[in-house]
Design a protein around this motif. Structure first.
Motif, short mmCIF file in Angstrom:
data_model
loop_
_atom_site.label_atom_id
_atom_site.label_comp_id
_atom_site.label_asym_id
_atom_site.label_seq_id
_atom_site.Cartn_x
_atom_site.Cartn_y
_atom_site.Cartn_z
N GLU A 441 0.84 -1.19 0.00
CA GLU A 441 0.00 0.00 0.00
C GLU A 441 0.88 1.24 0.00
O GLU A 441 2.03 1.20 0.43
CB GLU A 441 -0.96 0.02 1.19
CG GLU A 441 -0.29 0.22 2.53
CD GLU A 441 -1.33 0.35 3.65
OE1 GLU A 441 -1.29 1.38 4.35
OE2 GLU A 441 -2.14 -0.58 3.82
N ARG A 442 0.29 2.33 -0.52
CA ARG A 442 0.98 3.61 -0.55
C ARG A 442 0.05 4.70 -0.07
O ARG A 442 -1.08 4.81 -0.58
CB ARG A 442 1.46 3.93 -1.97
CG ARG A 442 2.71 3.22 -2.39
CD ARG A 442 3.21 3.74 -3.73
NE ARG A 442 4.53 3.22 -4.04
CZ ARG A 442 5.21 3.51 -5.13
NH1 ARG A 442 4.69 4.33 -6.03
NH2 ARG A 442 6.41 2.99 -5.33
N PHE A 443 0.54 5.49 0.89
CA PHE A 443 -0.19 6.68 1.29
C PHE A 443 0.18 7.78 0.31
O PHE A 443 1.35 8.16 0.17
CB PHE A 443 0.19 7.07 2.72
CG PHE A 443 -0.44 8.35 3.18
CD1 PHE A 443 -1.82 8.52 3.18
CD2 PHE A 443 0.35 9.40 3.63
CE1 PHE A 443 -2.41 9.71 3.61
CE2 PHE A 443 -0.22 10.59 4.07
CZ PHE A 443 -1.60 10.74 4.06
N LEU A 444 -0.81 8.29 -0.39
CA LEU A 444 -0.56 9.30 -1.41
C LEU A 444 -0.57 10.71 -0.85
O LEU A 444 -0.10 11.64 -1.51
CB LEU A 444 -1.60 9.18 -2.53
CG LEU A 444 -1.65 7.83 -3.24
CD1 LEU A 444 -2.74 7.84 -4.30
CD2 LEU A 444 -0.31 7.49 -3.86
N GLY A 445 -1.11 10.86 0.37
CA GLY A 445 -1.14 12.17 1.00
C GLY A 445 -2.44 12.91 0.76
O GLY A 445 -3.41 12.37 0.23
N GLY A 473 -4.53 -8.91 -10.19
CA GLY A 473 -5.26 -8.55 -8.97
C GLY A 473 -6.02 -7.27 -9.19
O GLY A 473 -6.59 -7.06 -10.26
N HIS A 474 -5.99 -6.38 -8.20
CA HIS A 474 -6.67 -5.09 -8.39
C HIS A 474 -6.11 -4.05 -7.43
O HIS A 474 -5.38 -4.37 -6.48
CB HIS A 474 -8.19 -5.24 -8.23
CG HIS A 474 -8.68 -5.42 -6.82
ND1 HIS A 474 -8.62 -6.61 -6.14
CD2 HIS A 474 -9.26 -4.53 -5.95
CE1 HIS A 474 -9.14 -6.47 -4.93
NE2 HIS A 474 -9.53 -5.21 -4.79
N LEU A 475 -6.43 -2.80 -7.73
CA LEU A 475 -6.12 -1.67 -6.87
C LEU A 475 -7.37 -1.22 -6.14
O LEU A 475 -8.48 -1.33 -6.68
CB LEU A 475 -5.58 -0.49 -7.69
CG LEU A 475 -4.32 -0.70 -8.51
CD1 LEU A 475 -4.07 0.53 -9.39
CD2 LEU A 475 -3.12 -0.96 -7.61
N GLU A 476 -7.19 -0.69 -4.94
CA GLU A 476 -8.28 -0.03 -4.23
C GLU A 476 -7.79 1.33 -3.77
O GLU A 476 -6.82 1.42 -3.00
CB GLU A 476 -8.75 -0.85 -3.03
CG GLU A 476 -9.45 -2.14 -3.43
CD GLU A 476 -9.99 -2.93 -2.25
OE1 GLU A 476 -10.68 -3.93 -2.48
OE2 GLU A 476 -9.73 -2.53 -1.09
N LEU A 477 -8.43 2.39 -4.26
CA LEU A 477 -8.19 3.74 -3.75
C LEU A 477 -9.19 4.00 -2.63
O LEU A 477 -10.40 3.80 -2.82
CB LEU A 477 -8.34 4.78 -4.85
CG LEU A 477 -7.11 4.98 -5.75
CD1 LEU A 477 -6.99 3.84 -6.74
CD2 LEU A 477 -7.18 6.31 -6.47
N VAL A 478 -8.70 4.42 -1.47
CA VAL A 478 -9.56 4.66 -0.31
C VAL A 478 -9.10 5.95 0.37
O VAL A 478 -7.96 6.39 0.22
CB VAL A 478 -9.52 3.49 0.70
CG1 VAL A 478 -10.04 2.20 0.06
CG2 VAL A 478 -8.11 3.27 1.23
N TYR A 479 -10.01 6.53 1.13
CA TYR A 479 -9.65 7.71 1.92
C TYR A 479 -8.70 7.31 3.05
O TYR A 479 -8.84 6.23 3.65
CB TYR A 479 -10.89 8.36 2.51
CG TYR A 479 -11.80 9.02 1.49
CD1 TYR A 479 -11.34 10.03 0.66
CD2 TYR A 479 -13.13 8.63 1.37
CE1 TYR A 479 -12.18 10.65 -0.25
CE2 TYR A 479 -13.99 9.24 0.46
CZ TYR A 479 -13.50 10.24 -0.36
OH TYR A 479 -14.33 10.85 -1.27
#
Length: 644
Positions: A441-445, A473-479
């Motif tokens: 995972e990456r915190f994008l800020g 697989g897949h990506l999930e963008l979340v808050y």
């Protein structure tokens, strides 16, 4: 100049398609229907004959009527029923109560459909011999009305537009399903009108729909041959008649060519013109990006009305040409904004003149693909409850994007602001294997509106050594609120995919939902029919004739849900009959990439026929799906699926 019309009722949250029975405003559809546009000149000429025309606006319709068919120059006086309406001008003059109707009027327009009751209410006020005119001359024939007792009922205007093109090397195919008969409709059918690029009528016809659950196909090459047409590139207006249960016309739009360099698919256009759209990418080096604008009304779009600006900037560039009623034009984004390049994004100031536009990416290698923009909300503000209730929401809003088999495809993701007041996005992105295990995972800020980073999955995995054991697989963008920030639930992202062997590309974009949890917040987890939470799946996968169809199904979960899905893939023939089924178990939080040719027996596929489709059903969880066609090693298409 923006149109001052009510077009749709937005849900509180959610992404993309305003799913289910969104209850779009219908007055603009009634007035802007192609048949209303045809009847309007004679109707307005009748009003123009009056020496002293009264305009009576009991329902608050007159301002919308004036947007399409100008009345201000004709009105001698304006009268209202609601005394509250005396507080503001109408048609440029101060309205009066209808009880003060002047006896000198020789004609009166009552701005309503089915106005007999309204006429009766003021009959004692009408001068003898006055010509009483209503909106009924603009109404559809009785046989085109699904709910005769309520003309402006949304179900009467189950309409949509499709970008429709048949030119050398370029063809289009609309594929949908008769889901209306699943809700009890008897013998529904389509009323269709094909407009050329200048808004001229090429053909008008009706087409019966297959039995309940069956798929229909509208192919540009077949229609061109049937009506003996020359090359065209314009709009196909679709009106579903005698329907029940759904006022939304959903479809998949395939663009295909005579060679492998033209292949794409995109979602339906949404039937409700919006004030703003976003999610249009600026061209990368060696690319052209063409924005396809389809005027969705019987009135012209004045020159300078349609504007493009870089995301987060007010430096707009206008398209300085008129766009005729129902005409279609391609706007070269690079020509209007020459200093922009991928991954900068473009906002479209549309003024409610057209439905959700497509954009076409033309690459230097000759490959091209079409994708759609999305509605940029003008009514949505940050909601502090999303952050305050985070402990109850788990992952909360999830924007899932597929990572298809890495050996074949490169994957990129780009967060896309989709609300005018969305100043920032506090985000992180998860990389998840097909079996549901988080890989990294990456915190994008707290991302500023104008500074959205590209997530390059190849580079990410090379830098970190992360691995997808399943190969996809897949990506999930979340808050992610670790550094604070605001959220509104309208989290969107654009996925860009490139076939490694040929360089063919595809874009898809959608918005977040909450998935598979028992608690609700406003209308999430969203349901296609009925109240939230939506915890079941019925998705439509069209097949591709000579091209193999594939599907990437994702099982996102905001909170822990069933360990595996209980998914059934149903092969349905053109008459809606089930030919074969195949089970599919997806781990919670995981995904499955599968091809139709590898899932169903060739004999069953032949038996199902050329208009077959696959219905994806699951009564235990809500899945999110992406579909496409593939010509191995040469070209493919990809976009999100629709459900009903």
């Amino acid at each position: 100049m923006a149109l001052q019309i009510d077009t749709y009722v937005n849900p509180a949250f959610g992404g993309g398609g305003f799913g289910g029975n969104a209850g779009g405003r219908t007055l603009f559809k009634a007035l802007g229907h192609p048949l209303a546009g045809e009847a309007a000149p004679a109707w307005r000429a009748r009003l123009a004959q009056a020496k002293n025309l009264a305009v009576y606006d009991p329902l608050g319709h007159v301002e919308v009527v004036d947007q399409f068919y100008p009345l201000a120059a004709l009105a001698g006086a304006v009268y209202v029923q609601r005394l509250e309406d005396l507080e503001r001008p109408l048609l440029g003059q101060q309205p009066k109560p209808v009880t003060e109707l002047h006896p000198g009027h020789d004609a009166i327009l009552i701005a309503a459909f089915g106005a007999a009751k309204l006429v009766g209410q003021i009959a004692h006020l009408l001068p003898d011999g006055i010509d009483v005119v209503t909106l009924d001359p603009l109404a559809l024939p009785a046989g085109m009305v699904s709910a005769p007792g309520d003309y402006l009922a949304p179900i009467n205007f189950a309409t949509n537009f499709a970008l429709f093109r048949d030119q050398p090397g370029h063809h289009t195919r609309v594929v949908g399903a008769n889901y209306w008969s699943l809700y009890g409709a008897k013998a529904p059918r389509l009323w269709l009108r094909l407009f050329d690029g200048q808004g001229g009528v090429l053909a008008t016809w009706e087409q019966d729909l297959p039995p309940a659950g069956g798929a229909f196909v509208l192919d540009s090459a077949e229609i061109r041959a049937r009506f003996g047409l020359d090359d065209f590139c314009g709009s196909l207006f679709i009106h579903a008649l005698a329907v029940k249960g759904h006022e939304v016309v959903k479809y998949a739009l395939d663009t295909y060519g005579d060679d492998a360099k033209t292949l794409s698919c995109s979602h339906d256009a949404n039937a409700w013109p919006a004030a703003w759209y976003a999610g249009v990418p600026a061209p990368a080096p060696g690319e052209r990006v063409m924005l396809w604008v389809q005027n969705s009304h019987p009135v012209p779009i004045p020159a300078g009305t349609v504007k493009l600006n870089p995301m987060g900037s007010d430096a707009a560039a206008a398209y300085e040409h008129d766009i005729a009623p129902f005409a279609t034009v391609a706007i070269d984004c690079g020509a209007l904004l020459p200093d922009l390049a991928w991954p900068t994004q473009i906002e479209v100031d549309a003024g409610k003149h057209f439905v959700r536009p497509r954009y076409e990416v033309v690459r230097g290698n000759g490959h091209r693909h079409i994708a759609h923009a999305n509605v940029e909300r003008t009514d949505l503000k940050p909601d502090p409850r999303i952050r305050e209730l985070a402990p109850h929401l788990g992952k909360g809003f999830i924007m899932p994007l597929p990572v298809p088999p890495k050996v074949e495809f490169a994957t990129y993701a780009l967060p896309t602001p989709m609300a005018r007041e969305q100043a920032e996005l506090p985000l992180k992105v998860l990389l998840i294997d097909a079996e549901g295990a988080p890989v990294d995972e990456r915190f994008l800020g707290r991302l500023a509106r104008h500074e959205m980073p590209v997530i390059d999955v190849d580079s990410w995995m090379e830098e970190t050594g992360a691995n997808l054991p399943s190969g996809y697989g897949h990506l999930e963008l979340v808050y992610d609120f670790r550094d604070g920030g605001e959220a509104d639930g309208w989290l969107h992202a654009l996925g860009r995919y490139v076939l490694r062997r040929s360089g063919h590309g595809a874009d898809t974009s959608f918005g977040s939902h909450m998935f598979n949890m028992a608690v609700t917040l406003r209308d999430e987890p969203q349901s296609y029919a009925g109240r939230a939470p939506g915890l079941s799946t019925r998705l439509f996968l069209r097949l591709g004739g000579d091209d193999d169809a594939f599907c990437h199904l994702i099982y996102p979960a905001s909170r822990a849900w069933h360990p595996t899905s209980t998914t059934e893939l149903r092969l349905i023939d053109g008459d809606g009959a089930e030919v074969a089924t195949a089970p599919l178990a997806i781990p919670c939080g995981g995904s499955r990439f599968w091809r139709v040719s590898e899932t169903f027996d060739a004999a069953d596929l032949r038996k199902a026929g050329g208009t077959a489709h696959v219905q994806i059903r699951d009564a235990t969880c809500r899945l999110f799906g992406y579909h496409g066609l593939i010509r191995d090693g040469q070209a493919f298409s990809l976009d999100h699926m629709f459900g009903f």
